[in-house]
Design a protein around this motif. Structure first.
Motif, PDB file in Angstrom:
ATOM      1  N   ARG A 221      20.719  11.540   5.101  1.00 27.59           N
ATOM      2  CA  ARG A 221      19.839  11.861   6.344  1.00 27.59           C
ATOM      3  C   ARG A 221      19.391  13.204   6.483  1.00 27.59           C
ATOM      4  O   ARG A 221      18.365  13.248   6.750  1.00 27.59           O
ATOM      5  N   GLN A 271      22.095   2.818  13.160  1.00 24.50           N
ATOM      6  CA  GLN A 271      22.437   4.170  12.758  1.00 24.50           C
ATOM      7  C   GLN A 271      23.865   4.433  13.055  1.00 24.50           C
ATOM      8  O   GLN A 271      24.215   4.004  14.183  1.00 24.50           O
ATOM      9  N   PRO A 278      18.375   9.242   9.603  1.00 24.51           N
ATOM     10  CA  PRO A 278      18.664   9.519  11.326  1.00 24.51           C
ATOM     11  C   PRO A 278      17.744   8.915  12.245  1.00 24.51           C
ATOM     12  O   PRO A 278      17.126   8.293  11.630  1.00 24.51           O
TER      13      PRO A 278
END
Length: 291
Positions: A221, A271, A278
């Protein structure tokens, strides 16, 4: 190669420090006093070899595997103005980023997406989906290409594989210790490996593997933010934000196969702690704030 050498060196240094620490804190003696005849140095080396083997092999084969899995058509001789523009754009961005010119390809998929892969920055593959070319204008496609070129320039494929190797090493190391301790202290098996060793080792590998995956996905991320910033530098912040906005509008489109999602510009709507990307909203906000 320097990145690879640094990470391998760092891992061996960690192994050496752990080995010394076990001796300084008397863990070796404690284990021996309880009948645990374990050579920690040998176990660390064994875990390191196993931990890195899979991730490094996957890294080396990543480009050929991606081509086969996604049926990527590598552009060698452009057959259209679009293909010519893709090659020229990627090559110009690679030159600005200071890396070797990647291979450029197209794969048939309805969702707007793209990925970068390859075992080093100078031997990468940048591939875009037919859905990306259909749903985005040239400025947005240019930003997506710049994002993927930034992944290659940052060495993210190599770093992700090496981090995976490091966490694999310690998962194997700690699970084997737990299994042997269970054999010696609970089952009182004095020599060899009893069923407790294999059962506890397997359970600990699964538990620690979940924690290790959380670490790997955290890095995945983080690298997306860095690639977004690199894409903005190469193609313009406005184009990069527009491309992410377009991806946000298409979040319900079919995602790429799971094995390719960590390398794509978008992983879909899911997510969580174990997500490779992200939320697009956070990525857009970071770009707007200049992070």
């Amino acid at each position: 190669m320097l990145r690879l050498a640094l990470y391998l060196g760092a891992n061996f240094a960690i192994l050496a420090v752990l080995s010394v620490a076990f001796r300084l804190f008397g863990i070796d003696s404690l284990l021996q006093a309880n009948g645990v005849d374990l050579n920690l140095t040998a176990l660390l080396i064994f875990a390191g070899v196993l931990g890195f083997a899979g991730s490094l092999i996957s890294l080396i084969l990543s480009k050929s595997m991606a081509k086969a899995a996604m049926r990527v058509q590598v552009i060698t001789t452009p057959r259209s103005a679009v293909e010519r523009w893709l090659i020229e754009t990627v090559h110009a961005q690679a030159d600005r980023a200071g890396i070797g010119r990647p291979e450029v390809g197209i794969f048939d998929h309805p969702s707007p997406n793209a990925f970068a892969t390859g075992w080093n920055s100078n031997d990468a593959l940048i591939a875009v989906s037919t859905g990306l070319l259909h749903h985005m204008d040239r400025g947005e496609v240019e930003a997506v290409l710049a994002h993927e070129v930034s992944h290659a320039a940052n060495g993210d494929m190599v770093t992700l594989a090496l981090i995976q190797g490091v966490v694999n090493t310690f998962v194997i190391f700690l699970s084997r210790i737990a299994g042997l301790l269970f054999d010696r202290l609970i089952l009182r098996i004095e020599r060899g490996y009893g069923p407790g060793f294999w059962i506890v080792s397997l359970i600990m590998e699964m538990v620690l593997g979940v924690l290790a995956m959380a670490i790997v996905m955290w890095f995945s991320r983080w690298r997306e933010y860095r690639a977004d910033a690199g894409g903005a530098a190469l193609a313009g912040r406005r184009n990069m934000i527009a491309a992410l906005e377009r991806l946000r509008q298409a979040q319900n489109a079919p995602p790429l196969p799971e094995e390719m999602r960590a390398f794509a510009i978008s992983a879909g709507r899911v997510q969580a702690l174990f997500a490779s990307h992200p939320p697009l909203e956070k990525r857009i906000a970071a770009l707007r704030q200049g992070v």
